[in-house]
Design a protein around this motif. Structure first.
Motif, PDB file in Angstrom:
ATOM      1  N   ASN A   1      -3.205 -16.574   1.145  1.00  0.00           N
ATOM      2  CA  ASN A   1      -3.708 -15.720   0.071  1.00  0.00           C
ATOM      3  C   ASN A   1      -4.998 -15.007   0.435  1.00  0.00           C
ATOM      4  O   ASN A   1      -5.613 -14.355  -0.411  1.00  0.00           O
ATOM      5  N   TYR A   2      -5.413 -15.116   1.701  1.00  0.00           N
ATOM      6  CA  TYR A   2      -6.659 -14.498   2.150  1.00  0.00           C
ATOM      7  C   TYR A   2      -6.356 -13.210   2.920  1.00  0.00           C
ATOM      8  O   TYR A   2      -5.487 -13.183   3.797  1.00  0.00           O
ATOM      9  N   LEU A   3      -7.084 -12.161   2.569  1.00  0.00           N
ATOM     10  CA  LEU A   3      -6.998 -10.888   3.281  1.00  0.00           C
ATOM     11  C   LEU A   3      -8.292 -10.703   4.059  1.00  0.00           C
ATOM     12  O   LEU A   3      -9.376 -10.611   3.471  1.00  0.00           O
ATOM     13  N   ALA A   4      -8.178 -10.689   5.392  1.00  0.00           N
ATOM     14  CA  ALA A   4      -9.364 -10.616   6.256  1.00  0.00           C
ATOM     15  C   ALA A   4      -9.227  -9.456   7.219  1.00  0.00           C
ATOM     16  O   ALA A   4      -8.771  -9.599   8.349  1.00  0.00           O
ATOM     17  N   ARG A   5      -9.639  -8.273   6.745  1.00  0.00           N
ATOM     18  CA  ARG A   5      -9.593  -7.090   7.604  1.00  0.00           C
ATOM     19  C   ARG A   5     -10.904  -6.958   8.361  1.00  0.00           C
ATOM     20  O   ARG A   5     -11.975  -7.293   7.835  1.00  0.00           O
ATOM     21  N   PRO A   6     -10.843  -6.463   9.603  1.00  0.00           N
ATOM     22  CA  PRO A   6     -12.062  -6.353  10.416  1.00  0.00           C
ATOM     23  C   PRO A   6     -13.141  -5.527   9.719  1.00  0.00           C
ATOM     24  O   PRO A   6     -12.869  -4.466   9.164  1.00  0.00           O
ATOM     25  N   GLY A   7     -14.365  -6.030   9.737  1.00  0.00           N
ATOM     26  CA  GLY A   7     -15.482  -5.305   9.162  1.00  0.00           C
ATOM     27  C   GLY A   7     -15.583  -5.392   7.659  1.00  0.00           C
ATOM     28  O   GLY A   7     -16.449  -4.744   7.057  1.00  0.00           O
ATOM     29  N   GLU A   8     -14.713  -6.156   7.004  1.00  0.00           N
ATOM     30  CA  GLU A   8     -14.743  -6.292   5.549  1.00  0.00           C
ATOM     31  C   GLU A   8     -14.884  -7.751   5.162  1.00  0.00           C
ATOM     32  O   GLU A   8     -14.487  -8.654   5.904  1.00  0.00           O
ATOM     33  N   ALA A   9     -15.438  -7.976   3.990  1.00  0.00           N
ATOM     34  CA  ALA A   9     -15.529  -9.337   3.468  1.00  0.00           C
ATOM     35  C   ALA A   9     -14.128  -9.873   3.188  1.00  0.00           C
ATOM     36  O   ALA A   9     -13.216  -9.127   2.816  1.00  0.00           O
ATOM     37  N   ILE A  10     -13.936 -11.157   3.405  1.00  0.00           N
ATOM     38  CA  ILE A  10     -12.640 -11.779   3.143  1.00  0.00           C
ATOM     39  C   ILE A  10     -12.351 -11.746   1.644  1.00  0.00           C
ATOM     40  O   ILE A  10     -13.206 -12.068   0.817  1.00  0.00           O
ATOM     41  N   ARG A  11     -11.141 -11.333   1.298  1.00  0.00           N
ATOM     42  CA  ARG A  11     -10.740 -11.264  -0.105  1.00  0.00           C
ATOM     43  C   ARG A  11      -9.737 -12.363  -0.408  1.00  0.00           C
ATOM     44  O   ARG A  11      -8.825 -12.606   0.374  1.00  0.00           O
ATOM     45  N   VAL A  12      -9.911 -12.998  -1.547  1.00  0.00           N
ATOM     46  CA  VAL A  12      -8.971 -14.010  -2.001  1.00  0.00           C
ATOM     47  C   VAL A  12      -8.037 -13.367  -3.024  1.00  0.00           C
ATOM     48  O   VAL A  12      -8.498 -12.832  -4.041  1.00  0.00           O
ATOM     49  N   THR A  13      -6.740 -13.372  -2.753  1.00  0.00           N
ATOM     50  CA  THR A  13      -5.756 -12.793  -3.667  1.00  0.00           C
ATOM     51  C   THR A  13      -5.015 -13.913  -4.395  1.00  0.00           C
ATOM     52  O   THR A  13      -5.060 -15.073  -3.988  1.00  0.00           O
ATOM     53  N   GLN A  14      -4.330 -13.553  -5.438  1.00  0.00           N
ATOM     54  CA  GLN A  14      -3.551 -14.548  -6.182  1.00  0.00           C
ATOM     55  C   GLN A  14      -2.146 -14.714  -5.612  1.00  0.00           C
ATOM     56  O   GLN A  14      -1.606 -15.814  -5.594  1.00  0.00           O
ATOM     57  N   GLU A  15      -1.561 -13.616  -5.144  1.00  0.00           N
ATOM     58  CA  GLU A  15      -0.167 -13.652  -4.717  1.00  0.00           C
ATOM     59  C   GLU A  15       0.018 -13.506  -3.211  1.00  0.00           C
ATOM     60  O   GLU A  15       1.125 -13.698  -2.698  1.00  0.00           O
ATOM     61  N   GLY A  16      -1.045 -13.162  -2.498  1.00  0.00           N
ATOM     62  CA  GLY A  16      -0.929 -13.005  -1.062  1.00  0.00           C
ATOM     63  C   GLY A  16      -0.045 -11.841  -0.668  1.00  0.00           C
ATOM     64  O   GLY A  16       0.068 -10.841  -1.382  1.00  0.00           O
ATOM     65  N   LEU A  17       0.625 -11.996   0.466  1.00  0.00           N
ATOM     66  CA  LEU A  17       1.421 -10.916   1.042  1.00  0.00           C
ATOM     67  C   LEU A  17       2.607 -10.529   0.158  1.00  0.00           C
ATOM     68  O   LEU A  17       3.083  -9.393   0.219  1.00  0.00           O
ATOM     69  N   ALA A  18       3.078 -11.452  -0.661  1.00  0.00           N
ATOM     70  CA  ALA A  18       4.256 -11.168  -1.489  1.00  0.00           C
ATOM     71  C   ALA A  18       4.043  -9.955  -2.387  1.00  0.00           C
ATOM     72  O   ALA A  18       4.946  -9.120  -2.545  1.00  0.00           O
ATOM     73  N   ALA A  19       2.842  -9.834  -2.972  1.00  0.00           N
ATOM     74  CA  ALA A  19       2.565  -8.697  -3.859  1.00  0.00           C
ATOM     75  C   ALA A  19       2.523  -7.391  -3.081  1.00  0.00           C
ATOM     76  O   ALA A  19       2.969  -6.346  -3.569  1.00  0.00           O
ATOM     77  N   VAL A  20       1.982  -7.438  -1.866  1.00  0.00           N
ATOM     78  CA  VAL A  20       1.922  -6.238  -1.024  1.00  0.00           C
ATOM     79  C   VAL A  20       3.327  -5.796  -0.640  1.00  0.00           C
ATOM     80  O   VAL A  20       3.672  -4.610  -0.728  1.00  0.00           O
ATOM     81  N   ASP A  21       4.165  -6.737  -0.215  1.00  0.00           N
ATOM     82  CA  ASP A  21       5.536  -6.399   0.175  1.00  0.00           C
ATOM     83  C   ASP A  21       6.327  -5.852  -1.007  1.00  0.00           C
ATOM     84  O   ASP A  21       7.136  -4.925  -0.854  1.00  0.00           O
ATOM     85  N   GLU A  22       6.095  -6.400  -2.186  1.00  0.00           N
ATOM     86  CA  GLU A  22       6.783  -5.904  -3.376  1.00  0.00           C
ATOM     87  C   GLU A  22       6.347  -4.472  -3.679  1.00  0.00           C
ATOM     88  O   GLU A  22       7.159  -3.620  -4.041  1.00  0.00           O
ATOM     89  N   ALA A  23       5.051  -4.189  -3.488  1.00  0.00           N
ATOM     90  CA  ALA A  23       4.538  -2.834  -3.716  1.00  0.00           C
ATOM     91  C   ALA A  23       5.095  -1.855  -2.689  1.00  0.00           C
ATOM     92  O   ALA A  23       5.435  -0.714  -3.018  1.00  0.00           O
ATOM     93  N   ILE A  24       5.185  -2.305  -1.434  1.00  0.00           N
ATOM     94  CA  ILE A  24       5.759  -1.444  -0.385  1.00  0.00           C
ATOM     95  C   ILE A  24       7.200  -1.091  -0.728  1.00  0.00           C
ATOM     96  O   ILE A  24       7.622   0.073  -0.608  1.00  0.00           O
TER      97      ILE A  24
END
Length: 217
Positions: free
Chosen positions: A67-90
């Protein structure tokens, strides 16, 4: 014989989408900040070319760890649904037909800015400190018609971050923010952005099917 014609039609459609976005933004510079203009641009890019916007979301996939999104140069974000929500949006974006660009509205933007100012001290939600609802604030600067809605992003950081956050709609089971952004009934949008005391930044978007501007503002 058919393929060249289809290619030409596709190219014409892309040019029309760009033209529509340009027209929607043409008169917005006087009352929108550079960030607010970029939010309108990103929103209209998502509406007019959803498949391309799906590619932007795909670029996030390698940076999820549970459930953690850690992109280079950005603060780590804690999500509720993780990758599942992103894939559903895609999946949604890749199966959605393009929509017309929204026209930026001065009155709706003033309504959005009013709510931004009200929330800068740390408040959240759609109800103003005076008890006003989005449609009340919209009517202060004009007259809304048909359907209306309001989206609020907290901590989006950039214009694209704001739009991606609201499209993914992590933790919102109805995906109501996304529904608003891709509602074919809407023709006008207003945007206001500012700094939030607790969450870094906020952007408010007002949507309306019809809107008559009040010339006093």
């Amino acid at each position: 014989m058919i393929q060249p014609r289809l290619t030409a039609i596709s190219a014409l459609a892309s040019l029309l989408a760009v033209f529509n976005i340009a027209c929607a933004e043409d008169s917005a510079a006087a009352y929108l900040s550079p960030l607010e203009q970029d939010v309108v641009k990103e929103l209209n890019l998502a509406r007019t070319d959803p498949k391309r916007y799906g590619d932007f979301l795909s670029e996030m996939r390698p940076y999820f760890r549970g459930n953690y999104l850690a992109r280079p140069g950005e603060a780590i974000r804690v999500t509720q649904e993780g990758l599942a929500a992103v894939d559903e949006a895609i999946s949604f974006l890749r199966s959605t037909a393009p929509l017309p660009a929204l026209k930026a509205s001065r009155g709706l933007s003033l309504a959005a800015k009013t709510h931004v100012k009200d929330q800068q001290s740390g408040a959240v939600g759609h109800t103003g400190s005076d008890g006003s609802q989005p449609w009340d604030r919209m009517n202060r600067y004009g007259t809304w018609q048909g359907e209306v809605a309001e989206n609020i992003s907290y901590g989006g950081n950039t214009a694209r971050g704001v739009i991606i956050q609201l499209i993914v709609d992590d933790g919102v089971s109805s995906r109501g923010h996304r529904v608003n952004m891709f509602n074919p009934a809407y023709r006008f949008v207003g945007v206001g952005c500012g700094i939030h005391a607790r969450l870094g930044d906020l952007c408010v978007m007002e949507f309306s099917a019809g809107y008559i501007e009040n010339d006093r503002y």
